[in-house]
Scaffold this motif. Sequence first.
Motif, PDB file in Angstrom:
ATOM      1  N   THR A 121       0.812  -1.214   0.000  1.00 60.36           N
ATOM      2  CA  THR A 121       0.000   0.000   0.000  1.00 60.36           C
ATOM      3  C   THR A 121       0.846   1.264   0.000  1.00 60.36           C
ATOM      4  O   THR A 121       0.585   2.205  -0.752  1.00 60.36           O
ATOM      5  CB  THR A 121      -0.936   0.011   1.230  1.00 60.36           C
ATOM      6  OG1 THR A 121      -1.786  -1.136   1.167  1.00 60.36           O
ATOM      7  CG2 THR A 121      -1.785   1.270   1.251  1.00 60.36           C
TER       8      THR A 121
ATOM      9  N   ASN B 193       0.859   4.162  -2.843  1.00 62.61           N
ATOM     10  CA  ASN B 193       0.550   5.561  -2.530  1.00 62.61           C
ATOM     11  C   ASN B 193       1.666   6.490  -2.987  1.00 62.61           C
ATOM     12  O   ASN B 193       1.419   7.603  -3.461  1.00 62.61           O
ATOM     13  CB  ASN B 193       0.325   5.734  -1.024  1.00 62.61           C
ATOM     14  CG  ASN B 193      -0.992   5.152  -0.568  1.00 62.61           C
ATOM     15  OD1 ASN B 193      -1.906   4.958  -1.374  1.00 62.61           O
ATOM     16  ND2 ASN B 193      -1.106   4.870   0.717  1.00 62.61           N
TER      17      ASN B 193
ATOM     18  N   ALA C 295       1.338   6.981  -6.646  1.00 64.44           N
ATOM     19  CA  ALA C 295       0.223   7.908  -6.900  1.00 64.44           C
ATOM     20  C   ALA C 295       0.616   9.336  -6.581  1.00 64.44           C
ATOM     21  O   ALA C 295       0.220  10.274  -7.269  1.00 64.44           O
ATOM     22  CB  ALA C 295      -1.000   7.500  -6.074  1.00 64.44           C
TER      23      ALA C 295
ATOM     24  N   GLU D 132      -4.959  20.522  -3.219  1.00 68.15           N
ATOM     25  CA  GLU D 132      -5.790  19.396  -2.798  1.00 68.15           C
ATOM     26  C   GLU D 132      -6.463  19.654  -1.451  1.00 68.15           C
ATOM     27  O   GLU D 132      -7.640  19.341  -1.260  1.00 68.15           O
ATOM     28  CB  GLU D 132      -4.939  18.120  -2.729  1.00 68.15           C
ATOM     29  CG  GLU D 132      -4.353  17.664  -4.053  1.00 68.15           C
ATOM     30  CD  GLU D 132      -5.398  17.171  -5.044  1.00 68.15           C
ATOM     31  OE1 GLU D 132      -6.541  16.874  -4.619  1.00 68.15           O
ATOM     32  OE2 GLU D 132      -5.079  17.098  -6.247  1.00 68.15           O
TER      33      GLU D 132
ATOM     34  N   ARG E  98      -6.319   4.942   0.682  1.00 64.81           N
ATOM     35  CA  ARG E  98      -6.373   5.284  -0.736  1.00 64.81           C
ATOM     36  C   ARG E  98      -7.747   4.964  -1.314  1.00 64.81           C
ATOM     37  O   ARG E  98      -8.341   3.932  -1.017  1.00 64.81           O
ATOM     38  CB  ARG E  98      -5.288   4.502  -1.484  1.00 64.81           C
ATOM     39  CG  ARG E  98      -5.052   5.017  -2.893  1.00 64.81           C
ATOM     40  CD  ARG E  98      -3.762   4.444  -3.447  1.00 64.81           C
ATOM     41  NE  ARG E  98      -3.557   4.839  -4.829  1.00 64.81           N
ATOM     42  CZ  ARG E  98      -3.216   3.998  -5.785  1.00 64.81           C
ATOM     43  NH1 ARG E  98      -3.033   2.723  -5.513  1.00 64.81           N
ATOM     44  NH2 ARG E  98      -3.040   4.431  -7.014  1.00 64.81           N
ATOM     45  N   HIS E  99      -8.249   5.876  -2.143  1.00 64.33           N
ATOM     46  CA  HIS E  99      -9.548   5.764  -2.791  1.00 64.33           C
ATOM     47  C   HIS E  99     -10.690   5.671  -1.778  1.00 64.33           C
ATOM     48  O   HIS E  99     -11.697   5.009  -2.028  1.00 64.33           O
ATOM     49  CB  HIS E  99      -9.590   4.569  -3.751  1.00 64.33           C
ATOM     50  CG  HIS E  99      -8.548   4.640  -4.822  1.00 64.33           C
ATOM     51  ND1 HIS E  99      -8.346   5.767  -5.597  1.00 64.33           N
ATOM     52  CD2 HIS E  99      -7.621   3.736  -5.235  1.00 64.33           C
ATOM     53  CE1 HIS E  99      -7.358   5.549  -6.434  1.00 64.33           C
ATOM     54  NE2 HIS E  99      -6.891   4.331  -6.237  1.00 64.33           N
TER      55      HIS E  99
ATOM     56  N   THR F 286     -13.492   7.906  -0.219  1.00 67.80           N
ATOM     57  CA  THR F 286     -14.129   9.190  -0.499  1.00 67.80           C
ATOM     58  C   THR F 286     -15.616   9.131  -0.176  1.00 67.80           C
ATOM     59  O   THR F 286     -16.237   8.063  -0.248  1.00 67.80           O
ATOM     60  CB  THR F 286     -13.936   9.597  -1.979  1.00 67.80           C
ATOM     61  OG1 THR F 286     -14.578  10.846  -2.213  1.00 67.80           O
ATOM     62  CG2 THR F 286     -14.495   8.549  -2.928  1.00 67.80           C
TER      63      THR F 286
ATOM     64  N   ARG G 108     -11.681  11.499  -6.139  1.00 68.82           N
ATOM     65  CA  ARG G 108     -10.960  10.231  -6.284  1.00 68.82           C
ATOM     66  C   ARG G 108     -10.585   9.590  -4.954  1.00 68.82           C
ATOM     67  O   ARG G 108     -10.310   8.400  -4.893  1.00 68.82           O
ATOM     68  CB  ARG G 108      -9.685  10.443  -7.106  1.00 68.82           C
ATOM     69  CG  ARG G 108      -9.948  10.836  -8.547  1.00 68.82           C
ATOM     70  CD  ARG G 108      -8.653  10.877  -9.321  1.00 68.82           C
ATOM     71  NE  ARG G 108      -8.849  11.339 -10.682  1.00 68.82           N
ATOM     72  CZ  ARG G 108      -8.188  12.336 -11.236  1.00 68.82           C
ATOM     73  NH1 ARG G 108      -7.268  12.997 -10.540  1.00 68.82           N
ATOM     74  NH2 ARG G 108      -8.417  12.688 -12.489  1.00 68.82           N
TER      75      ARG G 108
ATOM     76  N   GLU H  69      -7.799  10.056  -3.194  1.00 68.79           N
ATOM     77  CA  GLU H  69      -6.402   9.645  -3.129  1.00 68.79           C
ATOM     78  C   GLU H  69      -5.468  10.748  -2.656  1.00 68.79           C
ATOM     79  O   GLU H  69      -4.289  10.512  -2.413  1.00 68.79           O
ATOM     80  CB  GLU H  69      -5.931   9.145  -4.492  1.00 68.79           C
ATOM     81  CG  GLU H  69      -5.989  10.185  -5.596  1.00 68.79           C
ATOM     82  CD  GLU H  69      -5.563   9.619  -6.950  1.00 68.79           C
ATOM     83  OE1 GLU H  69      -5.253   8.415  -7.020  1.00 68.79           O
ATOM     84  OE2 GLU H  69      -5.551  10.391  -7.923  1.00 68.79           O
TER      85      GLU H  69
ATOM     86  N   ALA I 181      -3.956  10.344   1.113  1.00 65.09           N
ATOM     87  CA  ALA I 181      -3.079   9.168   1.145  1.00 65.09           C
ATOM     88  C   ALA I 181      -1.786   9.437   0.386  1.00 65.09           C
ATOM     89  O   ALA I 181      -0.695   9.055   0.824  1.00 65.09           O
ATOM     90  CB  ALA I 181      -3.800   7.962   0.551  1.00 65.09           C
ATOM     91  N   SER I 182      -1.897  10.105  -0.757  1.00 63.89           N
ATOM     92  CA  SER I 182      -0.704  10.421  -1.554  1.00 63.89           C
ATOM     93  C   SER I 182       0.191  11.416  -0.834  1.00 63.89           C
ATOM     94  O   SER I 182       1.418  11.258  -0.799  1.00 63.89           O
ATOM     95  CB  SER I 182      -1.126  11.002  -2.915  1.00 63.89           C
ATOM     96  OG  SER I 182      -1.848  10.056  -3.668  1.00 63.89           O
TER      97      SER I 182
ATOM     98  N   SER J  64       2.112   9.892   2.047  1.00 68.29           N
ATOM     99  CA  SER J  64       3.177   8.946   1.685  1.00 68.29           C
ATOM    100  C   SER J  64       4.508   9.648   1.438  1.00 68.29           C
ATOM    101  O   SER J  64       5.552   8.988   1.397  1.00 68.29           O
ATOM    102  CB  SER J  64       2.775   8.146   0.442  1.00 68.29           C
ATOM    103  OG  SER J  64       2.779   8.959  -0.712  1.00 68.29           O
TER     104      SER J  64
END
Length: 345
Positions: free
Chosen positions: A9, A13, A16, A30, A75-76, A78, A96, A98, A101-102, A105
Amino acid sequence: MPQIKILPTNLANKIAAGEVVERPSSVVKELVENALDAKSRNIAIEIEDGGRKMIRVADDGVGMDSEDAKLAFARHATSKITEASDLFAINTLGFRGEALASIASVAKVSLSTKLADSISGTKIVADYGKVKSFEDAGLAAGTIVEVGDIFYNVPARKKYLKAKNTEFGHIVSAVTDHALSHPFIGFKLSHNKKIVLNLPRKQKFLQRVENIFGKDVSGSLLEIRHESPYIRIFGYIGKPEIARNSRDHQFIFVNKRKVQNSTVSHAVVEGFATFLQKNQYPVFFLFVELNPDLVDVNVHPQKREVRFLNQNMVHSAVLNSVRKVLSKEKLAPRIDLGGREHVAA
């Protein structure tokens, strides 16, 4: 032995993050989008060292309960879409699931959040993709996300960050985009404890333009409006005399999302046609609204671009709207005579 493996994972991430998080301004974009989707009335952004050291975004939106807060770093995960068909009816800026999480990371992240009717809030601390702590906390309603040491664990990415003032310039641009598309929301942006933007709530659009770009721009704009059963266009175009030598003052918002779109840009420029010299670019703040199922926003990792189902209809509507406004002004065409400007009589 099988050669194909499912990535861990944290590695997924981080990959991504390479698409979502290009630089500190990507993080700001974001997080501000999340704040706007949370129905915030005021958003405060604090930056240190161009975003390298710290990014903090605080809002007074609806907040999250502890269960949703736990999922925020997944991740993902929402609240904005639930099935494939929802991708063609998107009414939010994010969808999305993400972004956080992105971001987590490639940085140290803390999330503090509270619902208005909850007794206490929740604080989560994550260190480069791994949750380090999860606890109750006394908070005001809303959400605060603090991001530190961005790209510390991705030295190659960190190495190519620009000077802090350059990176902060990108952050100012990202905040400006959202402040223009949401003039009824208050925005405050500071850098190294110094306030750079302080935009109050419930401003009229021209007031906000004046606060950001000055009266020379806000006082030289022409209102544009068009409405049909399929599309609504409104905003302002600049008089030819404030045209620029770059596209820096061109803003396109599709369903309140700042985007780059060649169809709309080309239509505006074509509408100005003979009113500008070569290598001059019109100033404009253009809002395009249409049913979500007529526009695809899921075509770019950072949602910078959109595709229209009927590009010709959009182009025609924008072009005719610009021409109509300029024709009412009875402006004289400008002719380039060997580098010398001539205004036709």
